[in-house]
Write a protein that holds these residues in place. Structure first.
Motif, PDB file in Angstrom:
ATOM      1  N   GLU A   1       0.834  -1.201   0.000  1.00 19.64           N
ATOM      2  CA  GLU A   1       0.000   0.000   0.000  1.00 19.64           C
ATOM      3  C   GLU A   1       0.868   1.249   0.000  1.00 19.64           C
ATOM      4  N   VAL A   2       1.942   1.239   0.776  1.00 20.76           N
ATOM      5  CA  VAL A   2       2.840   2.390   0.814  1.00 20.76           C
ATOM      6  C   VAL A   2       3.509   2.592  -0.549  1.00 20.76           C
ATOM      7  N   SER A   3       3.959   1.513  -1.176  1.00 17.20           N
ATOM      8  CA  SER A   3       4.590   1.661  -2.491  1.00 17.20           C
ATOM      9  C   SER A   3       3.585   2.183  -3.511  1.00 17.20           C
ATOM     10  N   ARG A   4       2.346   1.733  -3.420  1.00 16.74           N
ATOM     11  CA  ARG A   4       1.304   2.214  -4.337  1.00 16.74           C
ATOM     12  C   ARG A   4       1.083   3.713  -4.159  1.00 16.74           C
ATOM     13  N   LEU A   5       1.054   4.169  -2.934  1.00 12.51           N
ATOM     14  CA  LEU A   5       0.859   5.594  -2.652  1.00 12.51           C
ATOM     15  C   LEU A   5       2.050   6.411  -3.150  1.00 12.51           C
TER      16      LEU A   5
ATOM     17  N   LEU B   1      18.866   5.781   1.088  1.00 12.76           N
ATOM     18  CA  LEU B   1      18.201   5.667   2.381  1.00 12.76           C
ATOM     19  C   LEU B   1      17.214   4.519   2.337  1.00 12.76           C
ATOM     20  N   VAL B   2      16.800   4.093   3.520  1.00  9.37           N
ATOM     21  CA  VAL B   2      15.889   2.953   3.642  1.00  9.37           C
ATOM     22  C   VAL B   2      14.628   3.381   4.385  1.00  9.37           C
ATOM     23  N   ILE B   3      13.478   3.034   3.807  1.00  2.81           N
ATOM     24  CA  ILE B   3      12.186   3.248   4.457  1.00  2.81           C
ATOM     25  C   ILE B   3      11.672   1.892   4.929  1.00  2.81           C
ATOM     26  N   VAL B   4      11.293   1.823   6.190  1.00  2.05           N
ATOM     27  CA  VAL B   4      10.697   0.606   6.737  1.00  2.05           C
ATOM     28  C   VAL B   4       9.236   0.881   7.078  1.00  2.05           C
ATOM     29  N   VAL B   5       8.354   0.070   6.512  1.00  2.00           N
ATOM     30  CA  VAL B   5       6.935   0.126   6.874  1.00  2.00           C
ATOM     31  C   VAL B   5       6.760  -0.793   8.081  1.00  2.00           C
ATOM     32  N   ASP B   6       6.300  -0.216   9.172  1.00  2.00           N
ATOM     33  CA  ASP B   6       6.280  -0.931  10.445  1.00  2.00           C
ATOM     34  C   ASP B   6       4.856  -1.116  10.948  1.00  2.00           C
TER      35      ASP B   6
ATOM     36  N   ASP C   1      -6.405   7.083   6.374  1.00  2.00           N
ATOM     37  CA  ASP C   1      -6.204   8.510   6.100  1.00  2.00           C
ATOM     38  C   ASP C   1      -4.930   9.021   6.764  1.00  2.00           C
ATOM     39  N   ALA C   2      -4.595   8.481   7.941  1.00  2.00           N
ATOM     40  CA  ALA C   2      -3.354   8.865   8.613  1.00  2.00           C
ATOM     41  C   ALA C   2      -2.147   8.353   7.846  1.00  2.00           C
ATOM     42  N   LEU C   3      -2.268   7.146   7.279  1.00  2.00           N
ATOM     43  CA  LEU C   3      -1.182   6.601   6.466  1.00  2.00           C
ATOM     44  C   LEU C   3      -0.966   7.460   5.230  1.00  2.00           C
ATOM     45  N   HIS C   4      -2.044   7.869   4.584  1.00  2.00           N
ATOM     46  CA  HIS C   4      -1.931   8.724   3.393  1.00  2.00           C
ATOM     47  C   HIS C   4      -1.195  10.017   3.739  1.00  2.00           C
ATOM     48  N   LYS C   5      -1.526  10.607   4.876  1.00  2.00           N
ATOM     49  CA  LYS C   5      -0.888  11.860   5.298  1.00  2.00           C
ATOM     50  C   LYS C   5       0.595  11.652   5.551  1.00  2.00           C
ATOM     51  N   ARG C   6       0.939  10.560   6.234  1.00  2.49           N
ATOM     52  CA  ARG C   6       2.341  10.277   6.543  1.00  2.49           C
ATOM     53  C   ARG C   6       3.138  10.037   5.267  1.00  2.49           C
TER      54      ARG C   6
ATOM     55  N   VAL D   1       6.426  12.017   3.827  1.00  4.45           N
ATOM     56  CA  VAL D   1       7.658  11.338   3.437  1.00  4.45           C
ATOM     57  C   VAL D   1       8.019  11.666   1.995  1.00  4.45           C
ATOM     58  N   TRP D   2       7.010  11.698   1.120  1.00  4.00           N
ATOM     59  CA  TRP D   2       7.269  12.015  -0.283  1.00  4.00           C
ATOM     60  C   TRP D   2       7.884  13.403  -0.426  1.00  4.00           C
ATOM     61  N   ASP D   3       7.352  14.373   0.269  1.00  2.00           N
ATOM     62  CA  ASP D   3       7.912  15.731   0.202  1.00  2.00           C
ATOM     63  C   ASP D   3       9.382  15.730   0.623  1.00  2.00           C
ATOM     64  N   ASP D   4       9.686  14.949   1.652  1.00  2.00           N
ATOM     65  CA  ASP D   4      11.061  14.832   2.132  1.00  2.00           C
ATOM     66  C   ASP D   4      11.948  14.177   1.067  1.00  2.00           C
TER      67      ASP D   4
END
Length: 203
Positions: free
Chosen positions: A16-20, A126-131, A180-185, A189-192
């Protein structure tokens, strides 16, 4: 170009995170998808697998019988290593081709399930971990994938621990949250990531 490794335990919500991230504009290189492509019918990869494991690993239509092959290699570490020695180099070559095709200012997300286990963190900027908590992982696997709780726990036990993944993380995305909180986060992260790709890191 910013090369980002994305990983997470089974059921954590990495897909889901990769899709977003793709929706935001990331270039996605999915290791699992490529691993399937390099052993598709007619490929040198499939021929090498058949040479190593015999024609019993082929389905009736000539494609790879993944359950059959899995039952062979996951019961024998040496055979798993032999399979990885065939598939991993092919995945690496194809991943590099896709990466080289991206634009110079692209954010390239490498979706790699076993990034932690295979010690691949140094290969990325860098590494992103979905936790997610183990309880959340089990719930998703049982409720959404129809896995038994016993199988879910076995699959989780075969992966790196939650602590091991967090140790290599530059960015952690908590997925024990409403959608919705995941979408915001992910948007944050994308902006960063875009700032980092432009060489103007916010850190």
């Amino acid at each position: 170009m910013l090369k980002v490794g994305l990983t997470g335990g089974i059921g954590a919500g990495k897909s889901e995170v990769s899709r977003l991230l793709v929706q935001h504009g990331a270039v996605l290189i999915d290791a699992d998808r490529i691993a399937r492509e390099v052993v598709a019918p007619g490929t040198p990869g499939l021929a090498a697998v058949v040479e190593a494991f015999g024609e019993d690993v082929l389905a009736a239509d000539g494609s790879l019988d993944r359950p059959r092959l899995g039952s062979i290699v996951f019961a024998d570490p040496d055979k798993l290593a032999a399979l990885n020695a065939i598939v991993h180099p092919l995945v690496g070559v194809r991943s590099r081709e896709l990466e080289e095709a991206a634009t110079a200012d692209a954010v390239v997300i490498h979706d790699v399930p076993l990034l932690t286990e295979n010690g691949l963190a140094p290969f990325y900027d860098l590494v992103i971990v979905v936790d997610a908590s183990p309880e959340t992982q089990i719930d998703r696997l049982v409720r959404l994938r129809g896995t038994t709780e016993e199988d879910a726990r076995a699959r989780m036990a075969a992966q790196a621990t939650r602590e091991q993944r967090r140790e290599i993380a530059d960015i952690v995305i908590d997925n024990d949250v409403p959608l919705d909180a995941l979408h915001k986060r992910v948007a944050e992260v994308w902006d960063d990531l875009v700032r980092r790709a432009r060489g103007t890191s916010s850190e």
